[in-house]
Design a protein around this motif. Structure first.
Motif, PDB file in Angstrom:
ATOM      1  N   ASN A  54       0.934  -1.276  -0.019  1.00 56.93           N
ATOM      2  CA  ASN A  54      -0.107   0.258  -0.032  1.00 56.93           C
ATOM      3  C   ASN A  54       0.551   1.159  -0.382  1.00 56.93           C
ATOM      4  O   ASN A  54       1.925   1.322   0.919  1.00 56.93           O
ATOM      5  N   GLY A  55       0.637   2.133  -0.344  1.00 62.53           N
ATOM      6  CA  GLY A  55       1.149   3.694  -0.567  1.00 62.53           C
ATOM      7  C   GLY A  55       0.754   4.834  -1.582  1.00 62.53           C
ATOM      8  O   GLY A  55      -0.561   4.151  -1.806  1.00 62.53           O
ATOM      9  N   PHE A  56       1.020   5.716  -1.688  1.00 68.78           N
ATOM     10  CA  PHE A  56       0.642   6.564  -2.870  1.00 68.78           C
ATOM     11  C   PHE A  56       1.987   7.634  -2.810  1.00 68.78           C
ATOM     12  O   PHE A  56       3.378   7.035  -2.357  1.00 68.78           O
ATOM     13  N   GLY A  57       2.071   8.578  -3.773  1.00 66.35           N
ATOM     14  CA  GLY A  57       2.787   9.579  -4.231  1.00 66.35           C
ATOM     15  C   GLY A  57       2.329  10.775  -6.136  1.00 66.35           C
ATOM     16  O   GLY A  57       1.165  10.560  -5.987  1.00 66.35           O
ATOM     17  N   GLU A  58       3.300  10.371  -6.373  1.00 68.78           N
ATOM     18  CA  GLU A  58       2.874  10.870  -7.826  1.00 68.78           C
ATOM     19  C   GLU A  58       3.522  10.232  -8.550  1.00 68.78           C
ATOM     20  O   GLU A  58       4.587   9.588  -9.076  1.00 68.78           O
ATOM     21  N   ALA A  59       2.694  11.123 -10.020  1.00 69.72           N
ATOM     22  CA  ALA A  59       3.207  10.192 -11.510  1.00 69.72           C
ATOM     23  C   ALA A  59       3.063  10.925 -12.141  1.00 69.72           C
ATOM     24  O   ALA A  59       2.230  12.473 -12.314  1.00 69.72           O
ATOM     25  N   ARG A  60       4.112  11.058 -13.224  1.00 65.91           N
ATOM     26  CA  ARG A  60       3.953  11.876 -14.576  1.00 65.91           C
ATOM     27  C   ARG A  60       4.104  10.676 -15.385  1.00 65.91           C
ATOM     28  O   ARG A  60       5.124  10.099 -16.276  1.00 65.91           O
ATOM     29  N   ALA A  61       3.169  11.326 -16.323  1.00 67.68           N
ATOM     30  CA  ALA A  61       2.768  10.655 -17.519  1.00 67.68           C
ATOM     31  C   ALA A  61       3.571  11.244 -19.405  1.00 67.68           C
ATOM     32  O   ALA A  61       4.112  12.284 -19.203  1.00 67.68           O
TER      33      ALA A  61
END
Length: 103
Positions: free
Chosen positions: A86-93
């Protein structure tokens, strides 16, 4: 009567609800290091994550570059995760869009 959130944040509402078109969800396996993410249009991206420094085998920060099997879409993610994946964060396409990501 004033909403108490406007007293704290001025004329901006609080940023507590990240659900929406810029929120994506994925699954990570901390044993095999496989990551899959479903984009808002239903497209699935997959890859493997690598742990960043100061990570333990049970939790930490990870980086992955995911790709689609059906298009040229790439997704770069940086997340914090726990022992259960389980986790969270940022993504860039590579199409210029930025997302919040949750596992």
């Amino acid at each position: 009567m004033l909403d108490s959130s406007y007293l704290v944040y001025g004329d901006r509402p609080p940023l507590s609800n990240f659900r929406g078109p810029l929120q994506i969800f994925g699954m990570a396996n901390t044993v095999t290091r496989d990551v899959t993410v479903t984009m808002p249009n239903g497209e699935i991206l997959a890859g493997k994550f690598t742990e960043q420094e100061n990570s333990t085998s049970r939790s930490g920060k990870a980086y992955a570059l995911l790709k689609s099997a059906t298009s040229n879409l790439l997704l770069e993610i940086t997340v914090s995760y726990n022992e259960y994946g389980n986790g969270f964060g940022e993504a860039r396409a590579n199409n210029g869009k930025n997302y919040k990501i949750e596992f």
